[in-house]
Design a protein around this motif. Structure first.
Motif, PDB file in Angstrom:
ATOM      1  N   GLY A 233     -21.744 -20.641  26.586  1.00  0.00           N
ATOM      2  CA  GLY A 233     -21.470 -22.016  26.160  1.00  0.00           C
ATOM      3  C   GLY A 233     -22.220 -23.007  27.048  1.00  0.00           C
ATOM      4  N   ARG A 234     -22.223 -22.731  28.345  1.00  0.00           N
ATOM      5  CA  ARG A 234     -22.945 -23.618  29.278  1.00  0.00           C
ATOM      6  C   ARG A 234     -24.447 -23.614  28.948  1.00  0.00           C
TER       7      ARG A 234
ATOM      8  N   PHE B 104     -25.729 -23.227  26.009  1.00  0.00           N
ATOM      9  CA  PHE B 104     -25.910 -24.096  24.835  1.00  0.00           C
ATOM     10  C   PHE B 104     -25.890 -25.569  25.248  1.00  0.00           C
ATOM     11  N   ALA B 105     -25.014 -25.908  26.175  1.00  0.00           N
ATOM     12  CA  ALA B 105     -24.935 -27.299  26.639  1.00  0.00           C
ATOM     13  C   ALA B 105     -26.267 -27.710  27.265  1.00  0.00           C
TER      14      ALA B 105
ATOM     15  N   LEU C 175     -21.897 -24.864  21.146  1.00  0.00           N
ATOM     16  CA  LEU C 175     -21.033 -24.943  22.334  1.00  0.00           C
ATOM     17  C   LEU C 175     -19.568 -25.009  21.882  1.00  0.00           C
TER      18      LEU C 175
ATOM     19  N   THR D  13     -18.376 -21.701  20.237  1.00  0.00           N
ATOM     20  CA  THR D  13     -18.224 -20.616  21.220  1.00  0.00           C
ATOM     21  C   THR D  13     -16.904 -20.774  21.965  1.00  0.00           C
TER      22      THR D  13
END
Ligand SMILES: Cc1ncc(CO)c(N)n1
Length: 221
Positions: free
Chosen positions: A52-53, A55-56, A75, A78
């Protein structure tokens, strides 16, 4: 030839090795012991937070608004949809959410997530796309190949296959494949060679991630 078509032969060898790994093979047959699967759930929970991080970070380096928006959606899905599956597994296995969140990463989980976050943080947007593509493509392909042999008579393993071969995850995978092709087309040959390397590194870690859960990998000292 589209860039992802060029990647396909090498990717296919890795997906085949994954589907033939005893952990994945048994998950597909419904005969997998629950212990390695619990280990997988814990390790993957840590993985998903860092994914997720990633994607950020990709959202933050996207120049186009539509791409930025899709990474923000990824993000969100997920942390919510995908991690919900893991939270429900944990509840069924009697693992608390606190315990899930406190999982120490195995050496492979740490190395793989550090690689993803590092790539998205210090390299280009295209490198980040190349590094996350195997996560989607590999899981979608694995689940589709397992589903082709029939869904196992085991609720949790069947839910795993349904999640990753389902319509939503398949659409995400197709979106990521198209994005990789678009980005590759806008890039130089040297960029594409680097994307190939980033892609293969993640794909190889995808294999190792299963193997590490199977062996219950931990630090020796
Ligand atoms: C290790 C790994 N790769 C890919 C996915 C798909 O999101 C996942 N959940 N875990």
């Amino acid at each position: 030839m589209a860039f992802t078509d060029e990647l396909e032969p090498e990717a296919d060898d890795i997906w085949t090795a994954i589907v033939e790994h005893p952990m994945v093979e048994r998950l597909g047959e419904g005969t997998l012991d629950e212990d390695p699967f619990r280990e997988w759930v814990r390790q993957d929970y840590y993985y998903l937070r860092e994914y997720g991080r990633t994607f950020a970070l990709a959202a933050s380096s996207a120049r186009r608004l539509d791409r930025m928006g899709t990474f923000a959606e990824l993000l969100h899905s997920t942390l919510n949809t995908e991690m919900d599956l893991h939270r429900s597994y944990a509840a069924e296995f009697g693992i608390s959410e606190d315990e899930l969140e406190a999982t120490d990463p195995s050496p492979t989980t740490r190395a793989y997530t550090d690689f993803l976050v590092r790539t998205a943080a210090v390299e280009t947007f295209g490198d980040a796309v190349a590094a996350v593509l195997p996560c989607m493509w590999g899981f979608n392909e694995t689940a589709r190949r397992l589903a082709a042999d029939g869904v196992p008579d085991h609720d949790q393993y069947a839910a795993w296959i349904e999640m990753y071969e389902g319509e939503e995850f398949t659409e995400l995978t197709d979106w990521c494949l198209d994005l990789m092709d678009e980005v590759a087309e806008e890039s130089t040959a040297a960029d594409r060679e680097r994307y190939r390397e980033r892609f293969l590194t993640s794909a190889r870690y995808e294999y190792r991630f299963w193997d590490a859960a199977w062996r219950r990998e931990s630090w020796e000292v």
